[in-house]
Design an enzyme around this catalytic site. Structure first.
Site, mmCIF file in Angstrom:
data_model
loop_
_atom_site.group_PDB
_atom_site.id
_atom_site.type_symbol
_atom_site.label_atom_id
_atom_site.label_comp_id
_atom_site.label_asym_id
_atom_site.label_seq_id
_atom_site.Cartn_x
_atom_site.Cartn_y
_atom_site.Cartn_z
ATOM 1 C CG ASP A 156 -1.422 1.380 1.685
ATOM 2 O OD1 ASP A 156 -2.813 1.751 0.397
ATOM 3 O OD2 ASP A 156 -1.735 1.670 2.258
ATOM 4 C CG ASP A 177 -1.404 7.709 0.218
ATOM 5 O OD1 ASP A 177 0.009 7.754 -0.263
ATOM 6 O OD2 ASP A 177 -2.562 7.535 -0.675
ATOM 7 C CB CYS A 181 -13.609 -0.227 -9.781
ATOM 8 S SG CYS A 181 -12.784 0.356 -8.266
ATOM 9 C CB CYS A 193 -9.068 -1.812 -9.596
ATOM 10 S SG CYS A 193 -10.455 -0.351 -9.711
#
Length: 524
Positions: free
Chosen positions: A12, A14, A97, A99
């Site tokens: 990941d 942030d 979505c 994603c």
């Protein structure tokens, strides 16, 4: 040559690689997390490919332009080194979505871009949605908490590290433990090897990859198991013969230990004529009683994991750290003894070809398996019935499975909405039913590992009495449901110590429907 556990690590962005600056489109605002560069360089030096999987809804909301995002990512690479793939979700929450994490699309895309599969990837993130995306894709997850991480997210994570340096340590240690030591490089092929896993069917299935590693380097493999594991033992590739014998120091409901039974076991094991033995155990079991029996049977080389001083009972005393998945714990012993998975074996759970002589439900269906070998891990029957009804209302055909002693349970859970197959399958036939399902809804019990062995995604109704990272579905897509922070956490209780069984009675049937839909989209 040996097959490593992992090919890639996906991060990941942030809060994990860099400080979380909301909707950051300014490269000058990029600040790496402490120790990030050193941790990443260690992973690169070990031959692992690195990727980033990040939600960036600021694109959809117009907070920054694509060119701004490119400049931020260029700055991150300037500070942290190159990444082999960047996977970005540009959508906001309303897009629906595949994603946007916690959906698994970014992890799936990153695995494809790196020419590997999710089961050979580790996802490192700072919040629960990162772990959920990893699980639904079938990847491993490591949570590195920050101030914004919720306590329930920490409790539910498969593995937790204090910072990126510790996450790298964990990944590299797991990678290293699966590899034979250099001293074993010149080892000749073994002759007849006796392997031992005297526990339940699920435990035997979890040991399967380690047994395949032994079989790859041996002429013959005999497996000693208990009565509860016999059916699973007969399904494992690499096993040439099975010996069944109860071991009172392992069985959860042991009979008194009698001298005559020990003498009988010594005689049976002596007749095997094994050249060496590997004793596979869980983290809370001792290998030493059986090591004594094997010494009495004349086995010349004995290997086992043992924290207790073994004296002359073991030729190889292996140490394994706490928290390893049970499958990797067993693999680490096999590797220490000089046996490794051969090239091309991905280390997943596996069984021989499933049978075709049992009941085969037509069309697409979901399996709900309400029983469990330990009462504290079973979802309450009434809640399982509500789950079946909710799935049926969502248009799913539901098949309810169970053993011969669970017919009353499966009939009650199936009700009018499900197809009741309780008591109609042996373990091999159950494997065939699960293999044909879109996914399996099951507690922490043998059929969850059977689903992993046939590649069927799992909605895991997981009671936290034992750690999910050790006992959860291995290298298969999963969604975990249930209260991971319940009072029963890590008690290893066999009967629920909390009134009302809240860890699983709190499961919302609508969440099960949503989890099935998520896993169904992954399967396509």
């Amino acid at each position: 040559m040996w097959t490593s556990l992992f090919d890639a690590v996906l991060f990941d962005r942030d809060g994990t690689l860099v400080e979380d600056v909301p909707y950051n489109g300014d490269p000058d605002a990029v600040r790496p997390m402490p120790g990030a560069r050193a941790a990443l360089d260690r992973l690169r030096a070990a031959g692992l490919r690195l990727g980033v999987v990040t939600n960036q809804s600021g694109l959809a909301r117009g907070r920054f332009a694509p060119s701004d995002l490119d400049r931020v990512h260029a700055r991150i690479e300037e500070l942290l080194g190159p990444f082999d793939t960047w996977q970005v979700c540009p959508h906001d929450e309303a897009a629906g979505c595949l994603c946007r994490k916690p959906a698994p699309g970014l992890v799936l895309a990153a695995a494809r871009a790196l020419a590997t599969v999710p089961g050979r990837c580790v996802v490192v993130g700072d919040i629960g949605r990162d772990m959920a995306a990893a699980g639904a894709a079938g990847a491993f997850g490591i949570l590195v908490p920050t101030a914004v991480t919720l306590p329930r997210e920490v409790a539910a994570a498969p593995a937790v590290a204090g910072d990126l340096a510790q996450a790298a340590d964990l990944i590299l240690r797991r990678q290293r433990l699966s590899a034979p030591p250099r001293s074993a490089a010149g080892r000749s092929r073994a002759g007849h090897v006796l392997v031992v896993r005297a526990d339940s069917a699920g435990d035997v299935l979890l040991t399967g990859p380690a047994i395949r590693a032994v079989a790859a380097g041996a002429d013959r493999v005999t497996l000693l198991c208990g009565p509860r594991g016999r059916a699973a033992a007969q399904l494992l590739p690499g096993v040439d013969a099975v010996i069944e014998h109860p071991l009172p120091w392992i069985d959860p409901k042991p009979t008194p230990l009698r001298r005559s039974e020990v003498d009988d076991l010594v005689a049976r094991l002596a007749a095997v004529g094994a050249d060496e033995a590997l004793i596979f155990t869980s983290f809370h079991q001792s290998a030493l009683p059986l090591a004594l029996v094997l010494r009495m049977a004349g086995v010349p080389r004995i290997s086992a994991i043992s924290d207790d001083y073994p004296g002359s009972l073991l030729d190889l005393r292996h140490r394994a750290p706490l928290g390893l998945p049970e499958t990797e714990r067993a693999l680490s012993l096999a590797a220490a003894a000089g046996f490794a998975l051969p090239p091309g074996d991905d280390g997943r759970l596996r069984i021989r070809a499933v049978g075709t002589d049992g009941p085969r439900p037509p069309g697409d269906y979901v399996v709900v398996h309400p029983g469990a070998s330990v009462a504290a891990r079973a979802c309450p029957p009434e809640r399982c019935g509500e789950i079946v009804d909710a799935l049926a209302s969502a248009g799913r055909q539901v098949v309810v499975t169970g053993g011969p002693d669970e017919r009353e349970l499966t009939a009650s859970v199936a009700g009018r909405s499900g197809v009741d197959l309780g008591g109609q399958t042996d373990l091999g036939q159950l494997a065939a039913v699960i293999a044909g399902a879109r996914c399996a809804v099951v507690a922490n019990t043998g059929p969850a590992h059977l689903a992993a062995a046939v590649g069927t995604p799992v909605v895991s109704l997981f009671a936290p009495t034992v750690p999910f990272g050790q006992w959860g579905p291995y290298r298969v897509p999963w969604v975990r449901l249930g209260d991971a922070a319940a009072e029963c956490r890590n008690t290893r209780a066999t009967t629920c110590p909390v009134p009302g069984h809240p860890c699983l009675s709190s499961v919302d049937p609508s969440d099960v429907v949503a989890a099935v839909a998520t896993l169904d989209r992954v399967r396509g």
